[in-house]
Design a protein around this motif. Structure first.
Motif, PDB file in Angstrom:
ATOM      1  N   ASP A 196     -81.543 -43.392 -15.972  1.00  0.00           N
ATOM      2  CA  ASP A 196     -81.328 -43.329 -14.518  1.00  0.00           C
ATOM      3  C   ASP A 196     -82.303 -44.228 -13.751  1.00  0.00           C
ATOM      4  O   ASP A 196     -82.190 -44.361 -12.535  1.00  0.00           O
ATOM      5  CB  ASP A 196     -81.405 -41.877 -14.012  1.00  0.00           C
ATOM      6  CG  ASP A 196     -82.747 -41.236 -14.287  1.00  0.00           C
ATOM      7  OD1 ASP A 196     -83.213 -41.291 -15.448  1.00  0.00           O
ATOM      8  OD2 ASP A 196     -83.348 -40.685 -13.359  1.00  0.00           O
ATOM      9  N   LEU A 197     -83.269 -44.825 -14.457  1.00  0.00           N
ATOM     10  CA  LEU A 197     -84.189 -45.767 -13.803  1.00  0.00           C
ATOM     11  C   LEU A 197     -83.861 -47.210 -14.175  1.00  0.00           C
ATOM     12  O   LEU A 197     -84.581 -48.142 -13.832  1.00  0.00           O
ATOM     13  CB  LEU A 197     -85.636 -45.442 -14.195  1.00  0.00           C
ATOM     14  CG  LEU A 197     -86.130 -44.055 -13.781  1.00  0.00           C
ATOM     15  CD1 LEU A 197     -87.551 -43.818 -14.286  1.00  0.00           C
ATOM     16  CD2 LEU A 197     -86.075 -43.889 -12.265  1.00  0.00           C
ATOM     17  N   MET A 198     -82.761 -47.374 -14.898  1.00  0.00           N
ATOM     18  CA  MET A 198     -82.292 -48.696 -15.315  1.00  0.00           C
ATOM     19  C   MET A 198     -81.181 -49.089 -14.343  1.00  0.00           C
ATOM     20  O   MET A 198     -80.360 -48.239 -13.973  1.00  0.00           O
ATOM     21  CB  MET A 198     -81.767 -48.542 -16.745  1.00  0.00           C
ATOM     22  CG  MET A 198     -81.418 -49.787 -17.468  1.00  0.00           C
ATOM     23  SD  MET A 198     -82.817 -50.860 -17.828  1.00  0.00           S
ATOM     24  CE  MET A 198     -83.445 -50.201 -19.348  1.00  0.00           C
ATOM     25  N   HIS A 199     -81.187 -50.341 -13.903  1.00  0.00           N
ATOM     26  CA  HIS A 199     -80.211 -50.753 -12.892  1.00  0.00           C
ATOM     27  C   HIS A 199     -79.421 -51.975 -13.340  1.00  0.00           C
ATOM     28  O   HIS A 199     -79.921 -52.784 -14.110  1.00  0.00           O
ATOM     29  CB  HIS A 199     -80.921 -51.070 -11.573  1.00  0.00           C
ATOM     30  CG  HIS A 199     -81.736 -49.927 -11.067  1.00  0.00           C
ATOM     31  ND1 HIS A 199     -81.213 -48.904 -10.300  1.00  0.00           N
ATOM     32  CD2 HIS A 199     -83.040 -49.614 -11.277  1.00  0.00           C
ATOM     33  CE1 HIS A 199     -82.169 -48.024 -10.037  1.00  0.00           C
ATOM     34  NE2 HIS A 199     -83.283 -48.429 -10.623  1.00  0.00           N
ATOM     35  N   THR A 200     -78.224 -52.093 -12.809  1.00  0.00           N
ATOM     36  CA  THR A 200     -77.443 -53.302 -13.079  1.00  0.00           C
ATOM     37  C   THR A 200     -77.618 -54.267 -11.907  1.00  0.00           C
ATOM     38  O   THR A 200     -77.863 -53.847 -10.772  1.00  0.00           O
ATOM     39  CB  THR A 200     -75.939 -52.972 -13.224  1.00  0.00           C
ATOM     40  OG1 THR A 200     -75.529 -52.167 -12.116  1.00  0.00           O
ATOM     41  CG2 THR A 200     -75.649 -52.239 -14.515  1.00  0.00           C
ATOM     42  N   GLY A 201     -77.493 -55.551 -12.185  1.00  0.00           N
ATOM     43  CA  GLY A 201     -77.627 -56.560 -11.134  1.00  0.00           C
ATOM     44  C   GLY A 201     -79.053 -57.081 -11.089  1.00  0.00           C
ATOM     45  O   GLY A 201     -79.981 -56.410 -11.533  1.00  0.00           O
ATOM     46  N   ASP A 202     -79.221 -58.277 -10.538  1.00  0.00           N
ATOM     47  CA  ASP A 202     -80.534 -58.914 -10.522  1.00  0.00           C
ATOM     48  C   ASP A 202     -81.291 -58.496  -9.267  1.00  0.00           C
ATOM     49  O   ASP A 202     -81.032 -58.988  -8.188  1.00  0.00           O
ATOM     50  CB  ASP A 202     -80.319 -60.445 -10.548  1.00  0.00           C
ATOM     51  CG  ASP A 202     -81.621 -61.168 -10.853  1.00  0.00           C
ATOM     52  OD1 ASP A 202     -82.691 -60.523 -10.805  1.00  0.00           O
ATOM     53  OD2 ASP A 202     -81.555 -62.372 -11.132  1.00  0.00           O
ATOM     54  N   ASN A 203     -82.219 -57.572  -9.424  1.00  0.00           N
ATOM     55  CA  ASN A 203     -83.002 -57.095  -8.287  1.00  0.00           C
ATOM     56  C   ASN A 203     -84.382 -57.765  -8.309  1.00  0.00           C
ATOM     57  O   ASN A 203     -85.180 -57.514  -9.198  1.00  0.00           O
ATOM     58  CB  ASN A 203     -83.140 -55.562  -8.375  1.00  0.00           C
ATOM     59  CG  ASN A 203     -83.857 -54.989  -7.180  1.00  0.00           C
ATOM     60  OD1 ASN A 203     -84.623 -55.679  -6.509  1.00  0.00           O
ATOM     61  ND2 ASN A 203     -83.611 -53.716  -6.920  1.00  0.00           N
ATOM     62  N   PRO A 204     -84.676 -58.632  -7.323  1.00  0.00           N
ATOM     63  CA  PRO A 204     -85.927 -59.398  -7.357  1.00  0.00           C
ATOM     64  C   PRO A 204     -87.181 -58.532  -7.266  1.00  0.00           C
ATOM     65  O   PRO A 204     -88.278 -58.972  -7.608  1.00  0.00           O
ATOM     66  CB  PRO A 204     -85.808 -60.318  -6.135  1.00  0.00           C
ATOM     67  CG  PRO A 204     -84.720 -59.763  -5.290  1.00  0.00           C
ATOM     68  CD  PRO A 204     -83.827 -58.948  -6.166  1.00  0.00           C
ATOM     69  N   GLU A 205     -87.037 -57.285  -6.808  1.00  0.00           N
ATOM     70  CA  GLU A 205     -88.217 -56.418  -6.683  1.00  0.00           C
ATOM     71  C   GLU A 205     -88.626 -55.774  -8.004  1.00  0.00           C
ATOM     72  O   GLU A 205     -89.673 -55.151  -8.097  1.00  0.00           O
ATOM     73  CB  GLU A 205     -87.943 -55.325  -5.653  1.00  0.00           C
ATOM     74  CG  GLU A 205     -88.088 -55.843  -4.237  1.00  0.00           C
ATOM     75  CD  GLU A 205     -87.533 -54.880  -3.211  1.00  0.00           C
ATOM     76  OE1 GLU A 205     -87.483 -53.661  -3.502  1.00  0.00           O
ATOM     77  OE2 GLU A 205     -87.138 -55.341  -2.132  1.00  0.00           O
ATOM     78  N   MET A 206     -87.774 -55.897  -8.990  1.00  0.00           N
ATOM     79  CA  MET A 206     -88.093 -55.233 -10.258  1.00  0.00           C
ATOM     80  C   MET A 206     -88.686 -56.219 -11.259  1.00  0.00           C
ATOM     81  O   MET A 206     -88.179 -57.323 -11.437  1.00  0.00           O
ATOM     82  CB  MET A 206     -86.837 -54.593 -10.825  1.00  0.00           C
ATOM     83  CG  MET A 206     -86.275 -53.582  -9.835  1.00  0.00           C
ATOM     84  SD  MET A 206     -85.488 -52.214 -10.621  1.00  0.00           S
ATOM     85  CE  MET A 206     -85.260 -51.157  -9.188  1.00  0.00           C
ATOM     86  N   ALA A 207     -89.778 -55.761 -11.896  1.00  0.00           N
ATOM     87  CA  ALA A 207     -90.554 -56.662 -12.761  1.00  0.00           C
ATOM     88  C   ALA A 207     -89.805 -57.038 -14.040  1.00  0.00           C
ATOM     89  O   ALA A 207     -90.055 -58.088 -14.608  1.00  0.00           O
ATOM     90  CB  ALA A 207     -91.878 -55.995 -13.119  1.00  0.00           C
ATOM     91  N   ASN A 208     -88.922 -56.163 -14.495  1.00  0.00           N
ATOM     92  CA  ASN A 208     -88.346 -56.359 -15.829  1.00  0.00           C
ATOM     93  C   ASN A 208     -86.844 -56.599 -15.792  1.00  0.00           C
ATOM     94  O   ASN A 208     -86.108 -55.883 -15.112  1.00  0.00           O
ATOM     95  CB  ASN A 208     -88.636 -55.130 -16.690  1.00  0.00           C
ATOM     96  CG  ASN A 208     -90.120 -54.916 -16.865  1.00  0.00           C
ATOM     97  OD1 ASN A 208     -90.810 -55.775 -17.409  1.00  0.00           O
ATOM     98  ND2 ASN A 208     -90.622 -53.784 -16.384  1.00  0.00           N
ATOM     99  N   LYS A 209     -86.437 -57.607 -16.533  1.00  0.00           N
ATOM    100  CA  LYS A 209     -85.013 -57.942 -16.598  1.00  0.00           C
ATOM    101  C   LYS A 209     -84.618 -58.236 -18.025  1.00  0.00           C
ATOM    102  O   LYS A 209     -85.414 -58.737 -18.811  1.00  0.00           O
ATOM    103  CB  LYS A 209     -84.734 -59.214 -15.797  1.00  0.00           C
ATOM    104  CG  LYS A 209     -84.949 -59.090 -14.308  1.00  0.00           C
ATOM    105  CD  LYS A 209     -84.559 -60.386 -13.641  1.00  0.00           C
ATOM    106  CE  LYS A 209     -85.021 -60.493 -12.190  1.00  0.00           C
ATOM    107  NZ  LYS A 209     -85.883 -59.521 -11.618  1.00  0.00           N
ATOM    108  N   VAL A 210     -83.370 -57.943 -18.322  1.00  0.00           N
ATOM    109  CA  VAL A 210     -82.817 -58.327 -19.623  1.00  0.00           C
ATOM    110  C   VAL A 210     -81.312 -58.510 -19.461  1.00  0.00           C
ATOM    111  O   VAL A 210     -80.684 -57.819 -18.660  1.00  0.00           O
ATOM    112  CB  VAL A 210     -83.169 -57.275 -20.713  1.00  0.00           C
ATOM    113  CG1 VAL A 210     -82.592 -55.908 -20.387  1.00  0.00           C
ATOM    114  CG2 VAL A 210     -82.695 -57.728 -22.101  1.00  0.00           C
ATOM    115  N   ARG A 211     -80.744 -59.458 -20.190  1.00  0.00           N
ATOM    116  CA  ARG A 211     -79.305 -59.672 -20.115  1.00  0.00           C
ATOM    117  C   ARG A 211     -78.626 -58.879 -21.222  1.00  0.00           C
ATOM    118  O   ARG A 211     -79.140 -58.763 -22.344  1.00  0.00           O
ATOM    119  CB  ARG A 211     -78.988 -61.164 -20.308  1.00  0.00           C
ATOM    120  CG  ARG A 211     -79.552 -62.050 -19.207  1.00  0.00           C
ATOM    121  CD  ARG A 211     -78.681 -62.085 -17.974  1.00  0.00           C
ATOM    122  NE  ARG A 211     -77.460 -62.865 -18.201  1.00  0.00           N
ATOM    123  CZ  ARG A 211     -76.409 -62.854 -17.377  1.00  0.00           C
ATOM    124  NH1 ARG A 211     -76.432 -62.076 -16.286  1.00  0.00           N
ATOM    125  NH2 ARG A 211     -75.341 -63.579 -17.628  1.00  0.00           N
ATOM    126  N   GLY A 212     -77.472 -58.324 -20.891  1.00  0.00           N
ATOM    127  CA  GLY A 212     -76.751 -57.566 -21.908  1.00  0.00           C
ATOM    128  C   GLY A 212     -75.258 -57.756 -21.772  1.00  0.00           C
ATOM    129  O   GLY A 212     -74.769 -58.121 -20.694  1.00  0.00           O
TER     130      GLY A 212
END
Ligand SMILES: Nc1ncnc2c1ncn2[C@@H]1O[C@H](COP(=O)(O)OP(=O)(O)O)[C@@H](O)[C@H]1O
Ligand SMILES: [Mg+2]
Length: 370
Positions: free
Chosen positions: A288-304
């Protein structure tokens, strides 16, 4: 130890044939608490409960009830009562007589017995059926009689071994609420064994998570849900995404972990003292703390790449594959998620630095020193 009803100090149980059922179990249970012991089948829950009740002898360690050491005392000298998974009632006695039985055995006089039995039958909501025999009761009603029978002697501690295990889903939901209510009304300390996360997390004030004969974490449902300490707890409880990688650098309470081809910025919880650069690391992120879409405020990203969606009530969980065989769950409320993905479609997933939780290794017997 005044307000501690049960204290377990380094309790071990090894069965003949060298089965280590319980290893170095320590816990403190306060007066009036509803404690649940949660863990997979075979992890030692029943054995532990039986040792508290005196039905099984501890191999080593000490057990206290109400401040008194009971390690070597028989069940009759312990102020505990046990409700078993199969709650055999006396078939030829009425509900009233079933509940009255232990008071009669103790030689309580009739007026007193009658008063206490009626009051207990009211507590479990069975007073209207006092004259019935067990065969004329539903499963849930029999359960209530068994509970009344276990509580009538007013034990300090009631031990319940998978009490809802034999009930079907709807009845279990109802009994969960009732059991909790009865515990609060009577103020008696309950220790309930269950392998059901839902039962443990929704009923208990304190949850003791066990695996492989050892305590993995003790805390409130909330603490365990929000701050799983180690790999086992994070994997077993809730809907956590697990990551494995190597620590690349540390600054204060944060670390960079390289996992897959990605660098993640992760929080180090206070209880983890030693973090070494180059060391293998595991961390979890709640779905529930994982989000879809590119949010610039979040430090961590991964493509899936999108795999599937699971539905549960108003929640939906979208599943993405972020590396070979590594699936990430994103949980959200249905009305918020208007995107429908095609299988194989690529999406960016992101989470805040605070949402990543560095984990300890699962506790194992070989970790014990001495
Ligand atoms: N009387 C016994 N003799 C030998 N081994 C036992 C006995 N009772 C339980 N065990 C073993 O101890 C371990 C823990 O069992 P148990 O406490 O029943 O687990 P749980 O209640 O968590 O399913 C299991 O490996 C089980 O096979
Ligand atoms: Mg069991």
């Amino acid at each position: 130890m005044a307000d501690l009803d049960v204290v377990l100090e380094h309790v071990d149980k090894t069965f003949p044939g060298n089965t280590r059922a319980v290893i170095d179990f320590s816990a403190e249970i306060e007066h009036g608490e509803f404690v649940s012991m949660l863990g997979p089948s075979g992890c030692g829950k029943t054995t532990l409960l039986r040792m508290v009740g005196g039905l099984e002898e501890a191999t080593s360690g000490r057990i206290f009830i109400s401040g008194q050491e009971v390690t070597d005392l028989p069940p009759s000298h312990r102020d505990t009562s046990m409700m078993f998974q199969s709650f055999a009632l006396f078939p030829h006695r009425t509900v009233f007589q079933n509940v009255e039985f232990s008071l009669k055995m103790r030689g309580l006089e009739k007026d007193m017995r009658t008063r206490r039995v009626w009051s207990m039958l009211e507590t479990v909501n069975m007073d209207a059926l006092a004259d019935r025999r067990p065969s004329d009761l539903s499963g849930g009603q029999q359960q209530r009689v068994a509970l009344a029978r276990a509580l009538i002697s007013e034990p300090t501690v009631l031990l319940l071994d998978e009490p809802l295990g034999s009930l079907d889903y709807n009845l279990r939901q109802t009994m969960m609420v009732e059991l909790k209510k009865i515990q609060q009304e009577t103020g008696i300390t309950f220790i309930m064994v269950t392998h059901s996360q839902q039962e443990a997390m929704s009923m208990a004030d304190k949850v003791i998570v066990m695996s492989d004969a050892m305590v993995q974490q003790i805390g409130t449902s909330r603490e365990i849900h929000e701050n799983p300490r180690n790999q086992f707890v994070a994997d077993f409880i809730g809907n956590n995404n697990m990551f494995q990688g190597v620590i690349r650098s540390r600054s204060g309470s944060m670390v960079f972990v390289e996992a897959g081809s990605q660098l993640y910025y992760i929080r180090v919880p206070e209880h983890i003292r030693q973090v070494n650069v180059g060391q293998e690391a595991h961390f979890s992120v709640r779905a529930d703390l994982m989000h879809t879409g590119d949010n610039p405020e979040m430090a961590n990203k991964v493509r899936g790449s999108y795999v599937a969606t699971e539905f549960l009530g108003t929640l939906e969980t979208d599943v993405f594959e972020v590396g070979p065989g590594h699936f990430v769950h994103v949980e959200q409320h249905r009305h918020l998620s208007d995107t429908t993905y095609k299988v194989g479609e690529m999406e960016t997933l992101c989470f805040a630095a605070d949402s990543g939780m560095l984990l300890e290794r699962t506790r194992r017997p070989e970790d014990l020193t001495g």
